[in-house]
Motif scaffolding. Sequence first.
Motif, PDB file in Angstrom:
ATOM      1  N   ALA A  92       0.841  -1.201   0.000  1.00  0.00           N
ATOM      2  CA  ALA A  92       0.000   0.000   0.000  1.00  0.00           C
ATOM      3  C   ALA A  92       0.873   1.247   0.000  1.00  0.00           C
ATOM      4  CB  ALA A  92      -0.919   0.001   1.221  1.00  0.00           C
ATOM      5  N   ALA A  93       2.024   1.183   0.670  1.00  0.00           N
ATOM      6  CA  ALA A  93       2.958   2.316   0.665  1.00  0.00           C
ATOM      7  C   ALA A  93       3.563   2.510  -0.721  1.00  0.00           C
ATOM      8  CB  ALA A  93       4.051   2.084   1.697  1.00  0.00           C
ATOM      9  N   ARG A  94       3.911   1.398  -1.351  1.00  0.00           N
ATOM     10  CA  ARG A  94       4.571   1.482  -2.661  1.00  0.00           C
ATOM     11  C   ARG A  94       3.668   2.040  -3.758  1.00  0.00           C
ATOM     12  NH1 ARG A  94       8.603  -3.460  -4.133  1.00  0.00           N
ATOM     13  NH2 ARG A  94      10.137  -3.178  -2.441  1.00  0.00           N
ATOM     14  N   GLN A  95       2.362   1.989  -3.559  1.00  0.00           N
ATOM     15  CA  GLN A  95       1.467   2.458  -4.615  1.00  0.00           C
ATOM     16  C   GLN A  95       1.670   3.937  -4.926  1.00  0.00           C
ATOM     17  OE1 GLN A  95      -2.764   2.989  -3.702  1.00  0.00           O
ATOM     18  NE2 GLN A  95      -2.281   2.864  -1.514  1.00  0.00           N
ATOM     19  N   PHE A  96       2.275   4.666  -3.992  1.00  0.00           N
ATOM     20  CA  PHE A  96       2.494   6.094  -4.204  1.00  0.00           C
ATOM     21  C   PHE A  96       3.810   6.380  -4.929  1.00  0.00           C
ATOM     22  CE2 PHE A  96      -0.366   5.831  -0.548  1.00  0.00           C
ATOM     23  CZ  PHE A  96      -1.358   6.722  -0.924  1.00  0.00           C
ATOM     24  N   SER A  97       4.579   5.331  -5.213  1.00  0.00           N
ATOM     25  CA  SER A  97       5.893   5.519  -5.838  1.00  0.00           C
ATOM     26  C   SER A  97       5.759   5.821  -7.323  1.00  0.00           C
ATOM     27  CB  SER A  97       6.742   4.253  -5.653  1.00  0.00           C
ATOM     28  OG  SER A  97       6.908   3.942  -4.298  1.00  0.00           O
ATOM     29  N   LEU A  98       6.537   6.795  -7.765  1.00  0.00           N
ATOM     30  CA  LEU A  98       6.611   7.102  -9.190  1.00  0.00           C
ATOM     31  C   LEU A  98       7.965   6.737  -9.774  1.00  0.00           C
ATOM     32  CD1 LEU A  98       4.762  10.546  -9.442  1.00  0.00           C
ATOM     33  CD2 LEU A  98       3.868   8.249  -9.876  1.00  0.00           C
ATOM     34  N   ASP A  99       8.960   6.514  -8.911  1.00  0.00           N
ATOM     35  CA  ASP A  99      10.280   6.104  -9.372  1.00  0.00           C
ATOM     36  C   ASP A  99      10.969   5.325  -8.265  1.00  0.00           C
ATOM     37  OD1 ASP A  99      11.375   7.972  -7.507  1.00  0.00           O
ATOM     38  OD2 ASP A  99      11.308   9.562  -9.021  1.00  0.00           O
ATOM     39  N   VAL A 100      12.171   4.883  -8.518  1.00  0.00           N
ATOM     40  CA  VAL A 100      12.885   4.029  -7.566  1.00  0.00           C
ATOM     41  C   VAL A 100      13.196   4.779  -6.269  1.00  0.00           C
ATOM     42  CG1 VAL A 100      15.186   4.594  -8.478  1.00  0.00           C
ATOM     43  CG2 VAL A 100      14.796   2.396  -7.309  1.00  0.00           C
ATOM     44  N   ASN A 101      13.423   6.088  -6.347  1.00  0.00           N
ATOM     45  CA  ASN A 101      13.702   6.862  -5.137  1.00  0.00           C
ATOM     46  C   ASN A 101      12.482   6.902  -4.220  1.00  0.00           C
ATOM     47  OD1 ASN A 101      16.369   7.521  -5.882  1.00  0.00           O
ATOM     48  ND2 ASN A 101      15.668   9.258  -7.108  1.00  0.00           N
ATOM     49  N   ASP A 102      11.310   7.035  -4.817  1.00  0.00           N
ATOM     50  CA  ASP A 102      10.080   6.999  -4.030  1.00  0.00           C
ATOM     51  C   ASP A 102       9.933   5.641  -3.351  1.00  0.00           C
ATOM     52  OD1 ASP A 102       9.444   9.545  -4.769  1.00  0.00           O
ATOM     53  OD2 ASP A 102       7.830   8.991  -6.153  1.00  0.00           O
ATOM     54  N   THR A 103      10.193   4.595  -4.098  1.00  0.00           N
ATOM     55  CA  THR A 103      10.050   3.244  -3.548  1.00  0.00           C
ATOM     56  C   THR A 103      10.958   3.051  -2.349  1.00  0.00           C
ATOM     57  OG1 THR A 103       9.448   2.344  -5.708  1.00  0.00           O
ATOM     58  CG2 THR A 103      10.226   0.783  -4.052  1.00  0.00           C
ATOM     59  N   ILE A 104      12.197   3.486  -2.470  1.00  0.00           N
ATOM     60  CA  ILE A 104      13.161   3.372  -1.358  1.00  0.00           C
ATOM     61  C   ILE A 104      12.649   4.141  -0.145  1.00  0.00           C
ATOM     62  CG2 ILE A 104      15.476   4.029  -0.608  1.00  0.00           C
ATOM     63  CD1 ILE A 104      16.414   3.476  -3.499  1.00  0.00           C
ATOM     64  N   LEU A 105      12.128   5.346  -0.381  1.00  0.00           N
ATOM     65  CA  LEU A 105      11.653   6.189   0.717  1.00  0.00           C
ATOM     66  C   LEU A 105      10.432   5.579   1.409  1.00  0.00           C
ATOM     67  CD1 LEU A 105      11.936   8.927   2.206  1.00  0.00           C
ATOM     68  CD2 LEU A 105      10.328   9.867   0.543  1.00  0.00           C
ATOM     69  N   TYR A 106       9.466   5.137   0.612  1.00  0.00           N
ATOM     70  CA  TYR A 106       8.243   4.586   1.207  1.00  0.00           C
ATOM     71  C   TYR A 106       8.503   3.227   1.854  1.00  0.00           C
ATOM     72  CZ  TYR A 106       5.900   8.344  -1.331  1.00  0.00           C
ATOM     73  OH  TYR A 106       5.509   9.586  -1.801  1.00  0.00           O
ATOM     74  N   ASP A 107       9.446   2.461   1.310  1.00  0.00           N
ATOM     75  CA  ASP A 107       9.841   1.217   1.967  1.00  0.00           C
ATOM     76  C   ASP A 107      10.396   1.499   3.356  1.00  0.00           C
ATOM     77  OD1 ASP A 107       9.075  -0.584   0.045  1.00  0.00           O
ATOM     78  OD2 ASP A 107      11.060  -0.819  -0.850  1.00  0.00           O
ATOM     79  N   LEU A 108      11.264   2.489   3.451  1.00  0.00           N
ATOM     80  CA  LEU A 108      11.837   2.856   4.746  1.00  0.00           C
ATOM     81  C   LEU A 108      10.737   3.268   5.711  1.00  0.00           C
ATOM     82  CD1 LEU A 108      14.135   3.674   6.713  1.00  0.00           C
ATOM     83  CD2 LEU A 108      14.100   5.930   5.625  1.00  0.00           C
ATOM     84  N   ASN A 109       9.830   4.107   5.269  1.00  0.00           N
ATOM     85  CA  ASN A 109       8.754   4.583   6.132  1.00  0.00           C
ATOM     86  C   ASN A 109       7.877   3.442   6.633  1.00  0.00           C
ATOM     87  OD1 ASN A 109       7.916   7.833   6.267  1.00  0.00           O
ATOM     88  ND2 ASN A 109       9.465   7.336   4.741  1.00  0.00           N
ATOM     89  N   SER A 110       7.453   2.579   5.728  1.00  0.00           N
ATOM     90  CA  SER A 110       6.525   1.520   6.114  1.00  0.00           C
ATOM     91  C   SER A 110       7.184   0.491   7.016  1.00  0.00           C
ATOM     92  CB  SER A 110       5.940   0.836   4.872  1.00  0.00           C
ATOM     93  OG  SER A 110       6.943   0.194   4.107  1.00  0.00           O
TER      94      SER A 110
END
Length: 778
Positions: A632-650
């Motif tokens: 659910a966090a990753r759904q907001f990712s638009l690029d790999v940097n977003d994915t890394i950030l939201y992975d850390l948060n979740s």
Amino acid sequence: MTALKVLILGVICVQLSCGREFSTLNHIRSKTPSDVQSTAAADLIKRVIGVRASDFLVSVDPSIGPKNRDTFKLVSSGAKLSITGTSGVAAAMGFYYYLKYYCGGQFTWAGQQVALPTVLPVIASPGKVVTSNDQFRYYQNVCTVSYSFAWWDWARWEREIDWMAMQGINLPLAFTGQEAIFQRVYMAMGFTDKDLESHFGGAAFLAWARMGNIHGWGGPLPQTWMDAQLILQHQIVTRMRSLGITPVLPGFAGHVPAAITRVFPQANVTRLGGWSNFHQNYSETYLLDFSDPLFSKIGGSFIKAMEYEFGVDHIYNADTFNEMTPRSNDPAYLAAAAKGVYNGLLAGDTQAIWLMQGWLFMEQGFWKPPQIKALLTGVPQGKMIILDLISELYPIYARTESYYGQPFIWCMLHNFGGTMELYGALDKVNVGPSAGRSFPNTTMVGTGLTPEGINQNEVMYEFMNEQAWRPGPVDLLDWIDSYQKQRYNGGNKFTSVAWALLKWSVYNCSDTHREHSTNVPITTRPRLVPELAPDIWYDPEQLYQAWDNMVLASATPALGNNTLFTYDLVDVTRNSLQILSSMYYRDIIAAYITTNTSQLQTAGQKMVDLLSDLDTLLASDVHFLLGTWTEAARQFSLDVNDTILYDLNSRNQVTLWGPTGQIRDYAAKQWSGLINRYYKPRWQLFVDSLVNSTKTGIPFNNVKYDQDTFSTVELPFSNDHTAFPTTTTGSSVDLAAKFHQKYRPETKSKFFSQFPRKSDRTSAFSKQLARQWGRALA
């Protein structure tokens, strides 16, 4: 009894069951036209029951009930049911009342049982009329938006708003999207994007950045996130208002970006103290002095920017000192602080009402009566509402003369960190709201739910929400039997007895025990000393007997295919296994102390096997999957940097909660994936370290173990980017039966004799259980 006495008694009962009304709050109500609200309520019913919605006639008529209290009327009209409410919320509440108490249904976080009879049950004229006791039914803790709502999309929000309306909630927090508004205000004043990067928290930590506890951790917050949340807030607020719900929007509490000292060198600012072991890089937030002209400027600009974007409802939440100690305990300073926050709201909305959480008053070292009174009376009476945040355990209104005349809402907090222990104080919730309304010179204006996290212990929330309209305490055994029948489409004799046992055990907390993850060994970092002490306030055997009955009930095909039943079956099995971990931990410690390597290895293997089995069980239900949260966090990712950030948060929020474990394990979850990849490796390393110590004769070094655990398990997991499953594996019914057969004999251990037994034949428990058996077998 004479007719006059009956009339007088009736008047007294009505007065005792209803809270206080404040004319200053009369404008906090829906401005949405009745026809729009009725259409919204009808649309809600269609979303819940589909084509059967045509069996219901919905209308909104504010004249059918008293002013400032919601009323619904149910009456049959031919083969259809007519629902009339004073608002869309009232109509939705009436529908849910009918669904539960006439059709035996339920709609909850875990799912729904909404199968209607072919022919709707008849309610003859003049019908069933129910009126709420108070003006408000509030929902959300400021932490809920991060612990549970952080990654919600519109589909999930839509379902939650439907749930809110059916539960009668008319005053929920609506905090989504505020960073975009603050960004707009601050940048117009000369701040830069860079300044705000270190001010806003990450997506999973916004709740605490908004309260000034931390800043920057989990960030920087992507612009795409802020834009998407702004759009989402429009959908949320629009839907809430269409149903007659009044959203509580955010206000300015005084926390400002550190760059204020550059942008406004003359600004009068101080730094708050550190919070929860966070270094000043992420804590010690700047606080603008309440008398500084900038305070009203920022506060007013923020309110006006929100009104331009979303419209206005005149009620705002702001928490300046939540878990933060003010710089002075001088009553004059605290009165000025309150006046400053309130004036900041007034600068943008002359009809503003300030809603504040009363959690800060739990800290009685600083907040003594003079300090509390000064803060509360710094605002005109009736112009602020206090959330008595944990009334079920610590009713602060009772020691503050009903908040010194300010209106308050009686709230059930119940949950900390979104953890999952079966827990509740049904008896206290049964009597608490009525006691609040009958308190001398009461200023109670509503009831509320303020859990830090949802998706757990649904029985507590169903029961608490009914306090909005129930005139007083009920027979809890009758109520809980009705609850399980609604949940399981009638249930059977085994579910009936299981819930009587749950009511008497896990939901019968009579002290001030607070549900918390650190009471659960499997989700707490292991240690040798001080020993992890099991915090169990009930007889575990009663929980295990409930487990017995749930497993027996699962053999019924109708229940095995009922999603609410299988969810509860997994939940009860999970908690039953969780308690066994306390015994295995005790055995591990005892074996280490006696340097019995063989027994230590055996006990350690039992703990590791338990964790493996628990992960397997949880993988069978989608509500217990780590992947549901992380994806659910990753759904907001638009690029790999977003994915890394939201992975850390979740991942970080549910584990370390901070860069180095500042609030480690506070938001612990018993989820498949998290057990196998995080908790089990910690325990395996602990057992291996102890075994190595007994073999080498070198004493176990807890400090070294902590360092090794952090570097080899905890930090790598927090920074991991592995995708976790979002689909289930295995049968919940089969797995629960399998693990019941495997572990139930273990529960006969002498370890459990340390907890008081309540099931002797002369006890009240035995009498109630016999009564429930009789009812179930009738």
